[in-house]
Design a protein around this motif. Structure first.
Motif, PDB file in Angstrom:
ATOM      1  N   SER A 216       0.808  -1.217   0.000  1.00 48.40           N
ATOM      2  CA  SER A 216       0.000   0.000   0.000  1.00 48.40           C
ATOM      3  C   SER A 216       0.847   1.276   0.000  1.00 48.40           C
ATOM      4  O   SER A 216       0.303   2.377  -0.063  1.00 48.40           O
ATOM      5  N   PHE A 217       2.193   1.133   0.116  1.00 42.92           N
ATOM      6  CA  PHE A 217       3.048   2.310   0.069  1.00 42.92           C
ATOM      7  C   PHE A 217       2.949   2.957  -1.311  1.00 42.92           C
ATOM      8  O   PHE A 217       2.831   2.287  -2.327  1.00 42.92           O
ATOM      9  N   THR A 218       3.038   4.267  -1.315  1.00 46.40           N
ATOM     10  CA  THR A 218       3.107   4.965  -2.601  1.00 46.40           C
ATOM     11  C   THR A 218       4.510   4.801  -3.178  1.00 46.40           C
ATOM     12  O   THR A 218       5.455   4.436  -2.468  1.00 46.40           O
ATOM     13  N   GLN A 219       4.656   5.084  -4.446  1.00 43.39           N
ATOM     14  CA  GLN A 219       5.975   4.966  -5.076  1.00 43.39           C
ATOM     15  C   GLN A 219       6.967   5.912  -4.412  1.00 43.39           C
ATOM     16  O   GLN A 219       8.134   5.566  -4.210  1.00 43.39           O
ATOM     17  N   ALA A 220       6.496   7.089  -4.035  1.00 43.72           N
ATOM     18  CA  ALA A 220       7.380   8.058  -3.375  1.00 43.72           C
ATOM     19  C   ALA A 220       7.852   7.535  -2.027  1.00 43.72           C
ATOM     20  O   ALA A 220       9.016   7.691  -1.651  1.00 43.72           O
ATOM     21  N   GLN A 221       6.933   6.881  -1.297  1.00 38.73           N
ATOM     22  CA  GLN A 221       7.313   6.325   0.000  1.00 38.73           C
ATOM     23  C   GLN A 221       8.317   5.185  -0.157  1.00 38.73           C
ATOM     24  O   GLN A 221       9.283   5.077   0.593  1.00 38.73           O
ATOM     25  N   ARG A 222       8.083   4.334  -1.160  1.00 37.17           N
ATOM     26  CA  ARG A 222       9.022   3.240  -1.389  1.00 37.17           C
ATOM     27  C   ARG A 222      10.395   3.778  -1.778  1.00 37.17           C
ATOM     28  O   ARG A 222      11.427   3.280  -1.318  1.00 37.17           O
ATOM     29  N   ASP A 223      10.418   4.798  -2.603  1.00 34.78           N
ATOM     30  CA  ASP A 223      11.691   5.390  -3.014  1.00 34.78           C
ATOM     31  C   ASP A 223      12.422   5.971  -1.809  1.00 34.78           C
ATOM     32  O   ASP A 223      13.647   5.865  -1.698  1.00 34.78           O
ATOM     33  N   GLU A 224      11.662   6.568  -0.898  1.00 37.00           N
ATOM     34  CA  GLU A 224      12.270   7.166   0.293  1.00 37.00           C
ATOM     35  C   GLU A 224      12.861   6.079   1.203  1.00 37.00           C
ATOM     36  O   GLU A 224      13.959   6.237   1.752  1.00 37.00           O
ATOM     37  N   ILE A 225      12.124   4.976   1.342  1.00 41.97           N
ATOM     38  CA  ILE A 225      12.621   3.869   2.169  1.00 41.97           C
ATOM     39  C   ILE A 225      13.915   3.315   1.592  1.00 41.97           C
ATOM     40  O   ILE A 225      14.895   3.093   2.311  1.00 41.97           O
ATOM     41  N   VAL A 226      13.948   3.100   0.289  1.00 38.76           N
ATOM     42  CA  VAL A 226      15.147   2.578  -0.370  1.00 38.76           C
ATOM     43  C   VAL A 226      16.317   3.536  -0.175  1.00 38.76           C
ATOM     44  O   VAL A 226      17.448   3.117   0.092  1.00 38.76           O
ATOM     45  N   ALA A 227      16.036   4.825  -0.290  1.00 33.18           N
ATOM     46  CA  ALA A 227      17.095   5.830  -0.127  1.00 33.18           C
ATOM     47  C   ALA A 227      17.648   5.806   1.299  1.00 33.18           C
ATOM     48  O   ALA A 227      18.866   5.927   1.508  1.00 33.18           O
ATOM     49  N   ILE A 228      16.759   5.643   2.293  1.00 34.14           N
ATOM     50  CA  ILE A 228      17.193   5.582   3.695  1.00 34.14           C
ATOM     51  C   ILE A 228      18.111   4.385   3.922  1.00 34.14           C
ATOM     52  O   ILE A 228      19.174   4.499   4.531  1.00 34.14           O
ATOM     53  N   VAL A 229      17.689   3.235   3.393  1.00 33.52           N
ATOM     54  CA  VAL A 229      18.487   2.022   3.584  1.00 33.52           C
ATOM     55  C   VAL A 229      19.842   2.152   2.902  1.00 33.52           C
ATOM     56  O   VAL A 229      20.882   1.814   3.468  1.00 33.52           O
ATOM     57  N   ARG A 230      19.846   2.658   1.671  1.00 31.40           N
ATOM     58  CA  ARG A 230      21.109   2.821   0.946  1.00 31.40           C
ATOM     59  C   ARG A 230      22.052   3.770   1.661  1.00 31.40           C
ATOM     60  O   ARG A 230      23.252   3.513   1.786  1.00 31.40           O
ATOM     61  N   ASP A 231      21.491   4.859   2.171  1.00 35.93           N
ATOM     62  CA  ASP A 231      22.317   5.832   2.878  1.00 35.93           C
ATOM     63  C   ASP A 231      22.890   5.226   4.154  1.00 35.93           C
ATOM     64  O   ASP A 231      24.053   5.440   4.500  1.00 35.93           O
ATOM     65  N   ALA A 232      22.045   4.440   4.857  1.00 38.72           N
ATOM     66  CA  ALA A 232      22.498   3.816   6.095  1.00 38.72           C
ATOM     67  C   ALA A 232      23.614   2.814   5.827  1.00 38.72           C
ATOM     68  O   ALA A 232      24.606   2.754   6.557  1.00 38.72           O
ATOM     69  N   LEU A 233      23.476   2.037   4.769  1.00 36.01           N
ATOM     70  CA  LEU A 233      24.496   1.041   4.447  1.00 36.01           C
ATOM     71  C   LEU A 233      25.807   1.686   4.020  1.00 36.01           C
ATOM     72  O   LEU A 233      26.888   1.185   4.312  1.00 36.01           O
ATOM     73  N   LYS A 234      25.711   2.829   3.326  1.00 37.86           N
ATOM     74  CA  LYS A 234      26.933   3.556   2.940  1.00 37.86           C
ATOM     75  C   LYS A 234      27.624   4.141   4.165  1.00 37.86           C
ATOM     76  O   LYS A 234      28.848   4.148   4.271  1.00 37.86           O
ATOM     77  N   THR A 235      26.798   4.642   5.087  1.00 33.58           N
ATOM     78  CA  THR A 235      27.350   5.259   6.285  1.00 33.58           C
ATOM     79  C   THR A 235      27.962   4.235   7.229  1.00 33.58           C
ATOM     80  O   THR A 235      29.014   4.456   7.833  1.00 33.58           O
ATOM     81  N   ASP A 236      27.294   3.077   7.346  1.00 38.68           N
ATOM     82  CA  ASP A 236      27.750   2.039   8.272  1.00 38.68           C
ATOM     83  C   ASP A 236      27.479   0.660   7.662  1.00 38.68           C
ATOM     84  O   ASP A 236      26.429   0.056   7.894  1.00 38.68           O
ATOM     85  N   PRO A 237      28.431   0.119   6.885  1.00 39.78           N
ATOM     86  CA  PRO A 237      28.225  -1.182   6.232  1.00 39.78           C
ATOM     87  C   PRO A 237      28.007  -2.334   7.209  1.00 39.78           C
ATOM     88  O   PRO A 237      27.486  -3.374   6.826  1.00 39.78           O
ATOM     89  N   SER A 238      28.403  -2.146   8.471  1.00 38.62           N
ATOM     90  CA  SER A 238      28.225  -3.233   9.442  1.00 38.62           C
ATOM     91  C   SER A 238      26.752  -3.509   9.712  1.00 38.62           C
ATOM     92  O   SER A 238      26.407  -4.546  10.300  1.00 38.62           O
ATOM     93  N   ILE A 239      25.870  -2.597   9.299  1.00 39.23           N
ATOM     94  CA  ILE A 239      24.435  -2.808   9.480  1.00 39.23           C
ATOM     95  C   ILE A 239      24.002  -4.101   8.801  1.00 39.23           C
ATOM     96  O   ILE A 239      23.232  -4.888   9.356  1.00 39.23           O
ATOM     97  N   LEU A 240      24.519  -4.311   7.583  1.00 38.68           N
ATOM     98  CA  LEU A 240      24.147  -5.514   6.839  1.00 38.68           C
ATOM     99  C   LEU A 240      24.599  -6.768   7.578  1.00 38.68           C
ATOM    100  O   LEU A 240      23.855  -7.736   7.699  1.00 38.68           O
ATOM    101  N   ARG A 241      25.829  -6.710   8.116  1.00 36.04           N
ATOM    102  CA  ARG A 241      26.330  -7.855   8.872  1.00 36.04           C
ATOM    103  C   ARG A 241      25.451  -8.114  10.091  1.00 36.04           C
ATOM    104  O   ARG A 241      25.091  -9.254  10.387  1.00 36.04           O
ATOM    105  N   ASP A 242      25.086  -7.056  10.801  1.00 38.10           N
ATOM    106  CA  ASP A 242      24.256  -7.219  11.997  1.00 38.10           C
ATOM    107  C   ASP A 242      22.885  -7.784  11.648  1.00 38.10           C
ATOM    108  O   ASP A 242      22.325  -8.588  12.391  1.00 38.10           O
ATOM    109  N   ALA A 243      22.351  -7.339  10.518  1.00 42.64           N
ATOM    110  CA  ALA A 243      21.044  -7.839  10.093  1.00 42.64           C
ATOM    111  C   ALA A 243      21.110  -9.322   9.770  1.00 42.64           C
ATOM    112  O   ALA A 243      20.212 -10.098  10.126  1.00 42.64           O
ATOM    113  N   VAL A 244      22.183  -9.737   9.094  1.00 41.05           N
ATOM    114  CA  VAL A 244      22.360 -11.149   8.750  1.00 41.05           C
ATOM    115  C   VAL A 244      22.520 -11.985  10.019  1.00 41.05           C
ATOM    116  O   VAL A 244      21.918 -13.057  10.160  1.00 41.05           O
TER     117      VAL A 244
END
Length: 244
Positions: A25-53
């Motif tokens: 039910s998310f709008t395309q703009a909301q989905r784009d914003e979520i993707v941007a947040i995740v990408r920015d977070a992973l660039k800032t702190d790549p260990s996030i992916l490791r912690d998630a795994v």
């Protein structure tokens, strides 16, 4: 801000998996914003992916162990039967059930570890479940062990077979059996007895029902311990079963 991004990135996969319908039910703009947040977070702190795994793997392991405990409880009567070969103390206060394949290198590696453990802890019962899943040589070895059991020589024959080449042949089994003083013609006939094949088939069905995917696999109390373990890990598992 970095902590907020990190939290969002860690929580997002769980939220999306648990609430797929809501995500749609998310709008395309909301989905784009979520993707941007995740990408920015992973660039800032790549260990996030490791912690998630790691978090996912921990959760998955806990889920699998709970499923295994339920399966073990449901199969208690099949897990240990009067026909099963036993080592250690038959009246031990903790039971280890070992699913093994005579051809499995990790099962062979476990031999010295288990011998050391049983030498130190005299109050553990070890129940063997032959599980020939690695081809014809495995099946041949397992049949030989169960046939030798009929001559009260399962333990001696098992020790001999686990020292033979993994691709065990019938002549090698004959030589080993005769060196132990067993009646080879009788043993060879017993190896072809459908009752022995039926026991092995039952072990395979039981292992499948317990979610066992390879050998060795240990059931210590009500806990599944997959794979070969070191002595310290074995002691920890038994202590946990002894004092839950």
């Amino acid at each position: 801000m970095n902590r907020l991004l990190r939290a969002a990135a860690l929580m997002l996969p769980a939220v999306l998996l648990a609430r797929t319908a809501d995500a749609a039910s998310f709008t395309q703009a909301q989905r784009d914003e979520i993707v941007a947040i995740v990408r920015d977070a992973l660039k800032t702190d790549p260990s996030i992916l490791r912690d998630a795994v790691v978090a996912y793997q921990t959760d998955e392991a806990a889920h699998n162990q709970e499923a295994a405990r339920a399966a073990i409880a449901g199969a208690r009567d099949e897990l240990v039967t009067p026909a099963d070969p036993v080592a250690g103390n038959p009246r031990g206060d903790v039971t280890i059930v070992e699913f093994f394949d005579t051809r499995c290198p990790y099962c062979r590696k476990m031999e010295s570890t288990m011998d050391s453990f049983l030498g130190q802890d005299k109050n553990v019962r070890l129940v063997y479940k032959d599980l020939p899943i690695l081809g014809p040589a495995s099946l041949l070895g397992s049949k030989a062990l169960l046939a030798a059991q009929r001559q009260d020589a399962y333990g001696k024959m098992r020790e001999a077979v686990m020292k033979l080449p993994p691709d065990t042949t019938l002549p090698q089994l004959e030589t080993a059996a005769r060196s132990l003083g067993l009646d080879w013609p009788r043993m060879a006939r017993d190896m072809e007895d459908p009752a022995i094949q039926a026991r092995l088939d039952a072990n395979i069905r039981l292992a499948h029902g317990l979610g066992i995917q390879g050998t060795p696999a240990l059931i210590v109390g009500d806990t599944l311990v997959p794979g070969a373990v070191e002595l310290a890990e074995l002691k920890t598992a038994v202590a946990a079963a002894r004092h839950p």
